[in-house]
Design a protein around this motif. Structure first.
Motif, PDB file in Angstrom:
ATOM      1  N   MET B   1       0.844  -1.209   0.000  1.00 21.00           N
ATOM      2  CA  MET B   1       0.000   0.000   0.000  1.00 21.00           C
ATOM      3  C   MET B   1       0.870   1.247   0.000  1.00 21.00           C
ATOM      4  N   ALA B   2       1.975   1.163   0.768  1.00 14.26           N
ATOM      5  CA  ALA B   2       2.815   2.343   0.891  1.00 14.26           C
ATOM      6  C   ALA B   2       3.290   2.841  -0.472  1.00 14.26           C
ATOM      7  N   SER B   3       3.458   1.903  -1.418  1.00 15.63           N
ATOM      8  CA  SER B   3       3.961   2.322  -2.717  1.00 15.63           C
ATOM      9  C   SER B   3       2.939   3.211  -3.419  1.00 15.63           C
ATOM     10  N   ASP B   4       1.651   2.992  -3.166  1.00 14.38           N
ATOM     11  CA  ASP B   4       0.683   3.886  -3.798  1.00 14.38           C
ATOM     12  C   ASP B   4       0.136   4.897  -2.807  1.00 14.38           C
ATOM     13  N   ALA B   5       0.982   5.337  -1.888  1.00 18.11           N
ATOM     14  CA  ALA B   5       0.564   6.382  -0.965  1.00 18.11           C
ATOM     15  C   ALA B   5       0.817   7.736  -1.617  1.00 18.11           C
ATOM     16  N   VAL B   6      -0.174   8.613  -1.545  1.00 14.35           N
ATOM     17  CA  VAL B   6       0.036   9.971  -2.037  1.00 14.35           C
ATOM     18  C   VAL B   6       0.980  10.684  -1.083  1.00 14.35           C
ATOM     19  N   LEU B   7       0.659  10.535   0.181  1.00  9.61           N
ATOM     20  CA  LEU B   7       1.445  11.239   1.182  1.00  9.61           C
ATOM     21  C   LEU B   7       1.888  10.251   2.251  1.00  9.61           C
ATOM     22  N   GLU B   8       3.132  10.378   2.651  1.00 11.13           N
ATOM     23  CA  GLU B   8       3.628   9.525   3.704  1.00 11.13           C
ATOM     24  C   GLU B   8       4.360  10.385   4.715  1.00 11.13           C
ATOM     25  N   THR B   9       4.045  10.204   5.984  1.00 11.32           N
ATOM     26  CA  THR B   9       4.826  10.922   6.997  1.00 11.32           C
ATOM     27  C   THR B   9       5.592   9.896   7.803  1.00 11.32           C
ATOM     28  N   LYS B  10       6.831  10.255   8.171  1.00 10.14           N
ATOM     29  CA  LYS B  10       7.677   9.320   8.913  1.00 10.14           C
ATOM     30  C   LYS B  10       8.157   9.990  10.183  1.00 10.14           C
ATOM     31  N   GLY B  11       7.601   9.573  11.288  1.00 13.21           N
ATOM     32  CA  GLY B  11       8.081  10.047  12.595  1.00 13.21           C
ATOM     33  C   GLY B  11       8.001  11.549  12.782  1.00 13.21           C
ATOM     34  N   LEU B  12       6.938  12.170  12.253  1.00 15.44           N
ATOM     35  CA  LEU B  12       6.802  13.628  12.409  1.00 15.44           C
ATOM     36  C   LEU B  12       6.634  13.995  13.880  1.00 15.44           C
ATOM     37  N   THR B  13       7.436  14.954  14.311  1.00 15.46           N
ATOM     38  CA  THR B  13       7.352  15.416  15.692  1.00 15.46           C
ATOM     39  C   THR B  13       7.425  16.931  15.701  1.00 15.46           C
ATOM     40  N   MET B  14       6.588  17.547  16.510  1.00 14.14           N
ATOM     41  CA  MET B  14       6.625  19.005  16.610  1.00 14.14           C
ATOM     42  C   MET B  14       6.666  19.402  18.079  1.00 14.14           C
ATOM     43  N   ARG B  15       7.702  20.117  18.435  1.00 17.63           N
ATOM     44  CA  ARG B  15       7.811  20.607  19.815  1.00 17.63           C
ATOM     45  C   ARG B  15       7.730  22.126  19.834  1.00 17.63           C
ATOM     46  N   PHE B  16       6.938  22.656  20.757  1.00 13.89           N
ATOM     47  CA  PHE B  16       6.922  24.106  21.009  1.00 13.89           C
ATOM     48  C   PHE B  16       7.489  24.313  22.393  1.00 13.89           C
ATOM     49  N   GLY B  17       8.729  24.738  22.476  1.00 13.64           N
ATOM     50  CA  GLY B  17       9.343  24.862  23.796  1.00 13.64           C
ATOM     51  C   GLY B  17       9.290  23.518  24.505  1.00 13.64           C
ATOM     52  N   GLY B  18       8.633  23.482  25.647  1.00  6.53           N
ATOM     53  CA  GLY B  18       8.573  22.235  26.393  1.00  6.53           C
ATOM     54  C   GLY B  18       7.451  21.317  25.941  1.00  6.53           C
ATOM     55  N   LEU B  19       6.511  21.881  25.165  1.00  4.63           N
ATOM     56  CA  LEU B  19       5.314  21.121  24.798  1.00  4.63           C
ATOM     57  C   LEU B  19       5.552  20.318  23.522  1.00  4.63           C
ATOM     58  N   THR B  20       5.268  19.033  23.580  1.00  2.79           N
ATOM     59  CA  THR B  20       5.336  18.240  22.350  1.00  2.79           C
ATOM     60  C   THR B  20       3.912  18.125  21.815  1.00  2.79           C
ATOM     61  N   ALA B  21       3.632  18.869  20.757  1.00  2.00           N
ATOM     62  CA  ALA B  21       2.263  18.927  20.244  1.00  2.00           C
ATOM     63  C   ALA B  21       1.950  17.700  19.412  1.00  2.00           C
ATOM     64  N   VAL B  22       2.940  17.191  18.682  1.00  2.00           N
ATOM     65  CA  VAL B  22       2.761  15.983  17.889  1.00  2.00           C
ATOM     66  C   VAL B  22       4.001  15.127  18.082  1.00  2.00           C
TER      67      VAL B  22
END
Ligand SMILES: Nc1ncnc2c1ncn2[C@@H]1O[C@H](COP(=O)(O)OP(=O)(O)OP(=O)(O)O)[C@@H](O)[C@H]1O
Ligand SMILES: [Mg+2]
Lengths: 297, 261, 349
Positions: B1-22
């Motif tokens: 399935m991954a081969s026909d993925a339009v979008l793939e995210t790998k280990g996305l992480t978002m930190r705002f200061g001390g807060l990890t939002a994702v």
């Protein structure tokens, strides 16, 4: 350059810097609370000096009284400017208030021309300020010691107000979040007035000392020091009072030293500050001590 | 399935200061599907959108679009590559007309620029006419053709949401992200919206990722659902599986609800 | 109303303006002609600032800087070599300054291009900044230009500036450039590129999400605005025949800002009308500053009064009519014709 000369330049820089710092505090406090560059602040600085002259020559007030009256009147004008020209624009786009401030700046400057004429006026300096003090090889004017000391005391007083009194708490609350402060019952308008009053009083004090240091008054005399003090506030991190003080002093010292070490560049003296502004805005727009604000999408 | 993925995210992480939002968000979106991204308030859904569309630079991880790495690309590049979005708090060009809003979306693929316009070159006039024509068609798709001349901020709420979608479609996306498209709509409008999203997927050959709090919408049109809670993906799967997943119920309703269930 | 009719009416209006200029040159005195010239130049300047601020939302206070660049470049190109030898008394001009020569039209274009070049150079770093910071930084740029003008005597003749700049900028040139500016900006604003500028003004984030390279578009708008500001400065230099660094202070920018705000941010018609009105008022108020004589008796002039009135007017404007007199509305022929016939109809029946 001899050691004595270096010390002398450093002291001159400190003097100029503390004058910038006193003006910068007004910019930074108002910006911290209203996100407004109070463009008219440089004219408040100028008015402080003119009111002393007026008190001395028109009403024959003694020095001390003239200075106190001038500071009080200037503070009142600062508050009035906010009431009339900025308060109605609190909900308007931010630039509207800035344009209003530019208008007020020109208005005060030209009103001073109307009242006092555009020509420079000499200021008479008390004799005890004229005689240089010799400290080893270093010759200093009394003002060079007097200005930083007095500025320092004023700043201590300010720190006390902001961090130890109830109105000071209000100021800090508003600068964090004005909406919530309204809801929490902080008397927002009164505290904003107080902020303008304090900022204007400090600018007036700076203007008066400036007039003693460079004894010539001109209606346009506020523009360049005002702009540089704004730059100092940005340099230190706009919104931060310690930042304004450090920024102001550093700017004064850098300016004097730059001219002392590179006399060829003296003509570009006023350009340093502007170039500094642009450089800071580009590499660290939050200044030395400012907090970073993220844009929320 | 991954081969026909339009979008793939790998280990996305978002930190705002001390807060990890994702935290460590990895997922793949099959081509042509409609995927729902749900989760309680503040779970990090919008932050995921912002990372995918280039508004936030992820602290860690990768975004692959059609196999190409677009991590950290600026928003306009991301849009050019074929990803369009709408905003949770509607962001129209309020002083411009409805038609102009759609035309601005077309600018991205416009070939003639400002100086051709100044010189009144026929190529520019032809192209701008075509753009106006296409924009009108897009307005027809979202049912706003009658309001083409109105100022965007004078539209009612539901119409503003639809205009935002039309404007996004004007950029000719292959992948469309909708942030709470049904928010503020009445049940009637919501019902229409569901049909409309299916319709544009077909006619514009789209893959759709949508954030939505209205479970009727999510369960009604999404083929896959991802659930975020405190920035972490706690469940993923088809609607039926999600509906009965205890972790999801817990995240939405708290411990007690689970006990009662 | 059809596009053809519109075009015909536009051409007709231009012809009428031409006839008026032809008539004015023969019949009006020097003072009136000077005011007409200033009107044209001020409209150019206001349109250029309106493009930058009113349409693209970039709060720029650097106009005086761009005008200075345009004025100096143009003046150097049109001053005769003998004049330059006489002017540069502090220090001789560099050879390239001494020998640079161009016809007036080329010189004005060169002034505009130089300003645009600087617009790009300062725009690249500065346009990342938000509204008020951008304003202060561009104001700083304008001051830096002025300080350099004082300190580069071999190019600018330092604080003394230039005198006796050839007065090529007559009504024909000024109004010609004015119409050209008007044409370019109207074409631009009506095209989809203009829509993009307005989109950036309304919501920068949304514009990015539409795939617009916001930074590039801002730079484009800023450079075009700088070009016309440079053109305005070049014409002004030739018009007043004397330029020096003191002329290009913040007051100059203030006056242009005043026109744009009064006319309406984002209204071309507003800039034109306010350009006319404010130029006339600025000249008229000069009387306040000069002494008035009643026979032997002299009423002294009040220096500073003019700017007091103008700054008050700006404050009133921003407090009570923030959108300016025109808001974002524009003049159109169909509107004018509609008005005309409605009136005529009412009188007729
Ligand atoms: N720019 C930012 N700076 C700091 N914190 C942020 C920023 N953007 C988001 N956050 C925080 O990240 C967390 C996730 O926010 P996000 O907007 O992604 O939630 P959400 O799932 O979209 O919620 P909602 O359903 O309410 O829209 C929140 O705690 C929010 O305060
Ligand atoms: Mg959200």
């Amino acid at each position: 350059m001899t050691w004595a000369m270096f010390v002398q330049h450093a002291l001159n820089g400190l003097t100029l810097g503390s004058l910038y710092a006193l003006i910068a505090i007004g910019y930074t406090m108002v910006y911290g609370i209203l996100r407004l560059i109070n463009f008219a602040h440089s004219e408040i600085f100028m008015l402080g000096a003119y009111f002393v002259l007026w008190g001395l020559t028109l009403f024959y007030l003694p020095w001390f009284v003239a200075i106190v009256v001038a500071i009080v009147v200037t503070a009142a004008i600062g508050i009035l400017v906010d009431r009339v020209a900025y308060r109605p624009l609190r909900d308007a786009p931010r630039i509207s208030a800035l344009i209003s401030a530019i208008g007020v700046s020109f208005f005060l400057q030209n009103l001073t021309i109307v009242a006092f004429g555009a020509l420079p006026r000499e200021v008479y300096r008390p004799a005890w300020l004229e005689n240089p003090i010799l400290m080893g090889e270093v010759r200093v004017l009394p003002l060079t010691l007097f200005v930083p000391t007095l500025s320092f005391l004023l700043m201590l007083g300010l720190v006390w107000v902001v961090y130890k009194t109830k109105p000071g708490l209000g100021m800090r609350a508003i600068s964090k979040d004005i909406e919530t402060s309204y809801i929490m019952g902080v008397p927002v308008n009164r505290i904003i007035s107080l902020t303008f009053g304090i900022g204007s009083a400090l600018a007036a004090a700076s203007g008066i000392m400036w007039a003693l240091r460079y004894p010539q008054l001109q209606p346009v005399m506020g523009s360049i020091p005002g702009f540089k003090a704004f730059i100092a506030a940005v340099f230190g991190g706009i919104g931060s009072i310690p930042g304004a003080v450090v920024g102001g002093i550093m700017l004064g010292v850098i300016e004097i030293m730059a001219v002392a070490f590179f006399p060829d560049l003296a003509g570009y003296r006023d350009a340093f500050a502007f170039i500094l502004l642009i450089v800071i805005l580009l590499i660290k727009p939050t200044g030395l001590m400012g907090a970073r604000l993220e844009d929320k999408v | 399935m991954a081969s026909d993925a339009v979008l793939e995210t790998k280990g996305l992480t978002m930190r705002f200061g001390g807060l990890t939002a994702v935290k460590n968000f990895s997922a793949a979106i099959p081509r042509g599907s409609i995927v729902g991204l749900i989760g309680p308030n503040g779970a990090g859904k919008t932050t995921c959108f912002n990372m995918i569309t280039g508004f936030y630079k992820p602290s860690e991880g990768q975004v692959l679009f059609n196999g190409a790495d677009i991590t950290g690309a600026p928003p306009h590049r991301v849009c050019r590559s074929g990803i369009a979005r709408t905003f949770q708090n509607i962001r129209l060009f309020g002083n411009e007309t409805v038609l102009e809003n759609a035309m601005i979306g077309c600018h991205l693929r416009q070939k003639t620029g400002w100086w051709q316009a100044v010189l009144c070159l026929p190529s520019n006039r032809r192209e701008e006419r075509a753009i106006a024509e296409r924009s009108r068609e897009l307005l027809k798709v979202v049912g706003l053709q009658e309001l083409a001349g109105e100022k965007a901020n004078s539209l009612p709420y539901g119409a503003q949401r639809r205009l935002e979608i039309a404007r996004a479609l004007a950029t000719r996306p292959a992948f469309l992200l909708l942030d709470e498209p049904a928010a503020g709509m009445n049940p009637n409008e919501t019902q229409e919206l569901m049909g409309f999203i299916r319709e544009i997927r077909r006619s514009f050959d789209l893959t759709v990722l949508l954030i939505e709090h209205d479970m009727k919408v999510v369960m009604g049109i999404c083929e896959h659902i991802w659930v975020l809670d405190y920035g972490e993906m706690i469940a993923a799967g088809p609607p039926e599986a999600i509906q009965s997943d205890p972790k999801v119920i817990k995240a939405y309703l708290g411990e007690e609800a689970l006990a009662h269930a | 109303m059809g596009a053809k009719t519109n075009a015909i009416l536009n051409i007709l209006a231009a012809v009428l303006l031409g006839l008026f200029i032809w008539w004015a040159e023969e019949n009006l005195d020097g003072y009136m002609i000077q005011i007409l010239n200033l009107i044209a130049v001020n409209i150019i300047l206001a349109l250029s600032l309106n493009l930058i601020y009113g349409f693209t939302g970039l709060f720029s206070l650097g106009h005086a800087g761009f005008m200075a660049i345009g004025a100096y470049v143009c003046s150097i190109l049109i001053l005769a070599p003998e004049q330059k030898e006489m002017l540069f008394i502090l220090e001789p001009a560099y050879d390239w300054v001494q020998s640079a020569q161009a016809p007036f039209f080329v010189a004005v274009v060169a002034g505009g291009l130089a300003a645009a070049l600087f617009g790009v150079l300062v725009g690249i770093p500065l346009l990342r900044l938000g509204d008020d910071y951008l304003g202060m930084a561009t104001l700083g740029f304008a001051e830096i230009v002025r300080i350099f003008a004082i300190n580069l005597p071999r190019v600018t003749n330092g604080a003394l500036g230039f005198k006796g700049i050839p007065d090529h900028a007559n009504l024909w040139w000024n109004f010609g450039w004015c119409l050209f500016t008007l044409y370019v900006i109207i074409r631009l604003i009506r095209s989809n590129s203009g829509n993009v500028f307005k989109a950036i003004r309304d919501d920068e984030t949304a514009a990015k999400a539409m795939g617009i390279d916001v930074f590039r578009q801002k730079l484009l708008s800023f450079a075009l605005g700088a070009f016309f500001a440079g053109v305005g400065g070049a014409l002004l230099g030739s018009l007043v025949a004397t330029i020096d660094p003191k002329m290009f202070t913040f007051v100059l920018t203030f006056n242009v800002l005043m026109i744009v705000v009064t006319g309406g941010l984002g209204s071309i018609t507003g800039s034109v009308l306010a350009g006319i009105a404010i130029t006339v008022l600025l000249e008229w108020l000069r009387f306040v500053e000069n002494p008035v004589y009643f026979g032997d008796w002299e009423l002294p002039g009040i220096p500073g009064m003019r700017m007091v009135v103008f700054s008050l007017a700006l404050i009133f404007m921003i407090l009570f009519r923030r959108e300016g007199f025109m808001g974002k509305r524009e003049f159109s022929w169909s509107w004018a014709v509609g008005r005309f016939f409605k009136k005529a109809g009412r009188h007729g029946i």
